[in-house]
Write a protein that holds these residues in place. Structure first.
Motif, PDB file in Angstrom:
ATOM      1  N   UNK A  43     -20.886 -87.432 -21.740  1.00  0.00           N
ATOM      2  CA  UNK A  43     -20.244 -86.610 -20.540  1.00  0.00           C
ATOM      3  C   UNK A  43     -19.297 -85.177 -21.024  1.00  0.00           C
ATOM      4  N   UNK A  44     -19.770 -84.579 -22.225  1.00  0.00           N
ATOM      5  CA  UNK A  44     -18.929 -83.487 -22.709  1.00  0.00           C
ATOM      6  C   UNK A  44     -20.122 -82.386 -23.312  1.00  0.00           C
ATOM      7  N   UNK A  45     -20.059 -81.232 -22.711  1.00  0.00           N
ATOM      8  CA  UNK A  45     -20.928 -80.244 -23.388  1.00  0.00           C
ATOM      9  C   UNK A  45     -20.582 -79.849 -24.956  1.00  0.00           C
ATOM     10  N   UNK A 242     -29.920 -75.380 -27.418  1.00  0.00           N
ATOM     11  CA  UNK A 242     -30.045 -75.764 -26.321  1.00  0.00           C
ATOM     12  C   UNK A 242     -28.662 -75.845 -25.321  1.00  0.00           C
ATOM     13  N   UNK A 243     -27.624 -76.350 -25.954  1.00  0.00           N
ATOM     14  CA  UNK A 243     -26.628 -76.641 -25.272  1.00  0.00           C
ATOM     15  C   UNK A 243     -25.870 -75.131 -25.160  1.00  0.00           C
ATOM     16  N   UNK A 244     -25.988 -74.167 -26.134  1.00  0.00           N
ATOM     17  CA  UNK A 244     -25.266 -72.706 -26.114  1.00  0.00           C
ATOM     18  C   UNK A 244     -26.133 -72.086 -24.877  1.00  0.00           C
ATOM     19  N   UNK A 245     -27.484 -72.187 -24.744  1.00  0.00           N
ATOM     20  CA  UNK A 245     -27.958 -71.508 -23.684  1.00  0.00           C
ATOM     21  C   UNK A 245     -27.667 -71.965 -22.313  1.00  0.00           C
ATOM     22  N   UNK A 246     -27.652 -73.216 -22.406  1.00  0.00           N
ATOM     23  CA  UNK A 246     -27.223 -73.522 -21.120  1.00  0.00           C
ATOM     24  C   UNK A 246     -25.765 -73.296 -20.317  1.00  0.00           C
ATOM     25  N   UNK A 247     -24.692 -73.435 -21.649  1.00  0.00           N
ATOM     26  CA  UNK A 247     -23.418 -72.761 -21.379  1.00  0.00           C
ATOM     27  C   UNK A 247     -23.078 -71.279 -21.119  1.00  0.00           C
ATOM     28  N   UNK A 248     -23.868 -70.531 -22.071  1.00  0.00           N
ATOM     29  CA  UNK A 248     -23.749 -69.086 -21.844  1.00  0.00           C
ATOM     30  C   UNK A 248     -24.807 -68.553 -20.977  1.00  0.00           C
ATOM     31  N   UNK A 249     -25.799 -68.910 -20.680  1.00  0.00           N
ATOM     32  CA  UNK A 249     -26.971 -67.998 -20.049  1.00  0.00           C
ATOM     33  C   UNK A 249     -27.270 -69.047 -18.594  1.00  0.00           C
ATOM     34  N   UNK A 250     -26.723 -70.343 -18.546  1.00  0.00           N
ATOM     35  CA  UNK A 250     -27.284 -70.948 -17.495  1.00  0.00           C
ATOM     36  C   UNK A 250     -28.870 -71.534 -17.583  1.00  0.00           C
ATOM     37  N   UNK A 251     -29.270 -71.433 -18.719  1.00  0.00           N
ATOM     38  CA  UNK A 251     -30.523 -71.848 -19.100  1.00  0.00           C
ATOM     39  C   UNK A 251     -30.708 -73.469 -18.798  1.00  0.00           C
ATOM     40  N   UNK A 299     -31.278 -63.045 -36.155  1.00  0.00           N
ATOM     41  CA  UNK A 299     -30.417 -64.155 -35.832  1.00  0.00           C
ATOM     42  C   UNK A 299     -28.788 -63.307 -35.625  1.00  0.00           C
ATOM     43  N   UNK A 300     -28.556 -62.408 -36.481  1.00  0.00           N
ATOM     44  CA  UNK A 300     -27.338 -61.542 -35.948  1.00  0.00           C
ATOM     45  C   UNK A 300     -27.494 -61.217 -34.395  1.00  0.00           C
ATOM     46  N   UNK A 301     -28.566 -60.255 -34.356  1.00  0.00           N
ATOM     47  CA  UNK A 301     -28.585 -59.722 -32.804  1.00  0.00           C
ATOM     48  C   UNK A 301     -28.643 -60.871 -31.802  1.00  0.00           C
ATOM     49  N   UNK A 302     -29.014 -62.379 -32.068  1.00  0.00           N
ATOM     50  CA  UNK A 302     -29.077 -63.286 -31.243  1.00  0.00           C
ATOM     51  C   UNK A 302     -27.330 -63.954 -31.047  1.00  0.00           C
ATOM     52  N   UNK A 303     -26.792 -63.717 -32.083  1.00  0.00           N
ATOM     53  CA  UNK A 303     -25.369 -64.317 -31.947  1.00  0.00           C
ATOM     54  C   UNK A 303     -24.485 -63.037 -31.134  1.00  0.00           C
ATOM     55  N   UNK A 304     -25.001 -61.699 -31.058  1.00  0.00           N
ATOM     56  CA  UNK A 304     -24.300 -60.729 -30.495  1.00  0.00           C
ATOM     57  C   UNK A 304     -24.643 -60.760 -28.844  1.00  0.00           C
ATOM     58  N   UNK A 305     -25.900 -61.268 -28.599  1.00  0.00           N
ATOM     59  CA  UNK A 305     -26.546 -60.995 -27.328  1.00  0.00           C
ATOM     60  C   UNK A 305     -25.589 -61.453 -26.115  1.00  0.00           C
ATOM     61  N   UNK A 306     -25.207 -60.287 -25.484  1.00  0.00           N
ATOM     62  CA  UNK A 306     -24.270 -60.944 -24.111  1.00  0.00           C
ATOM     63  C   UNK A 306     -24.753 -61.458 -23.141  1.00  0.00           C
ATOM     64  N   UNK A 307     -26.075 -61.163 -22.705  1.00  0.00           N
ATOM     65  CA  UNK A 307     -27.057 -61.483 -21.573  1.00  0.00           C
ATOM     66  C   UNK A 307     -28.216 -62.109 -22.170  1.00  0.00           C
ATOM     67  N   UNK A 308     -29.058 -62.686 -21.188  1.00  0.00           N
ATOM     68  CA  UNK A 308     -30.104 -63.473 -21.542  1.00  0.00           C
ATOM     69  C   UNK A 308     -31.042 -62.637 -21.930  1.00  0.00           C
TER      70      UNK A 308
END
Length: 314
Positions: A43-45, A242-251, A299-308
């Motif tokens: 029950x928690x991301x 998977x959880x990061x993409x859902x939380x940050x980008x709504x995927x 990997x560094x650029x993926x950590x920086x990416x502010x948008x999808x």
């Protein structure tokens, strides 16, 4: 070289590629949905991310323990039974996870998956048995391409099935591993002659023994260290993606599956078309360093990416 007759050699190589594809498809199918299934239980991301990380560690820990044991068993009893038992074990494991009523059952499933998927090393050993030394780099590159091909299909199938039912991908994964088992039961010959087999030894079949062996060969210990760091970084990424993409980008599962499929296509093209010529031109060491440098930047650029879209580009 192999004892396999020429007529059956092509069928054996074909089975190795098909098995590699089916196994990775089966594993890839569950990637978009397993963290969400965990989230349903807890029950928690944030808590799901921690538990998924523990599950990845559990899976990898079982591989660490089981890989040398399975390798030693294949040295004594042959490659064929180990590969077939692995396929059957994965099929049973995915059924177990499809029916899992709680986290403890999922944890048990991760343990079984870690043990049975350790036989990937046996697949490489099988190819070494039937391939001349000067052709092994290309053969391993083709196996890598087969793995990547499976990784293209798996997340896409899992993403679309996951939108329908979070447990449906596990049933599909079980079917894939079951097909690989029955296909191998009919097609796969043994690759290791009896006169070349070694008796099972706990001295060789334990992680400590493997580490001692690496310590005696400086060239192997350096490569093992690089491999450890590489897999460590990728497992850290896979534990939260998977959880990061859902939380940050709504995927959701579908978007995650499509992105992983894109990554698999690029990886397949690299393994199948680029690795061979580049290795021939630059040599093994420079090719490896070039790949590691590119991975570091990505990997560094993926950590920086502010948008999808920036994450996709990275």
């Amino acid at each position: 070289m192999s004892i396999i007759p020429e007529k059956r050699l092509k069928a054996a190589i074909g089975f190795i590629f098909v098995t590699a594809v089916l196994d990775i498809v089966a594993m890839g199918i569950i990637i978009p949905v397993l963290p969400q299934l965990i989230e349903e239980f807890v029950g928690s991301n944030a808590r799901a991310g921690i538990i998924n990380g523990l599950f990845v560690a559990l899976w990898a820990g079982m591989q660490f323990v089981a890989s040398p044991i399975i390798g030693s068993l294949s040295d004594q009893y042959g490659r064929r039974p180990v590969i077939l038992i692995s396929c059957a074990g994965l099929a049973i494991d995915y059924v177990l996870m499809a029916l899992a009523p709680n986290l403890w059952w999922l944890a048990l499933g991760r343990i079984v998956a870690g043990i049975t998927s350790s036989s990937f090393t046996t697949i490489y050993a099988y190819m070494a048995d039937i391939t001349a030394p000067e052709k092994r780099a290309r053969a391993y590159g083709l196996i890598g391409a087969a793995f990547s091909g499976g990784f293209v299909l798996g997340p896409v199938i899992g993403g679309f099935l996951g939108d329908y039912d979070p447990r449906a991908p596990f049933w599909a994964a079980a079917a894939m591993s079951g097909i690989a088992f029955f296909y191998g039961l009919v097609i796969l010959p043994e690759s290791l002659p009896r006169e070349k087999r070694m008796k099972f030894s706990w001295r060789r079949a334990n992680p400590v023994g493997a580490m001692v062996l690496l310590g005696r060969h400086r060239e192997l210990s350096g490569l093992a260290g690089v491999t450890f760091l590489l897999h460590f970084s990728h497992h850290v990424f896979s534990a939260v993606f998977v959880l990061y993409a859902q939380f940050r980008y709504g995927w959701g599962p579908k978007e995650v599956g499509m992105l992983l499929a894109m990554v698999g296509l690029l990886d397949m093209a690299t393994q199948g078309l680029v690795v061979g010529p580049v290795t021939k031109a630059l040599g093994d060491r420079k090719t490896m360093l070039l790949g590691l440098f590119g991975g570091t930047i990505g990997m560094a650029l993926m950590g920086w990416a502010p948008v999808g879209w920036a994450f996709v580009a990275a």
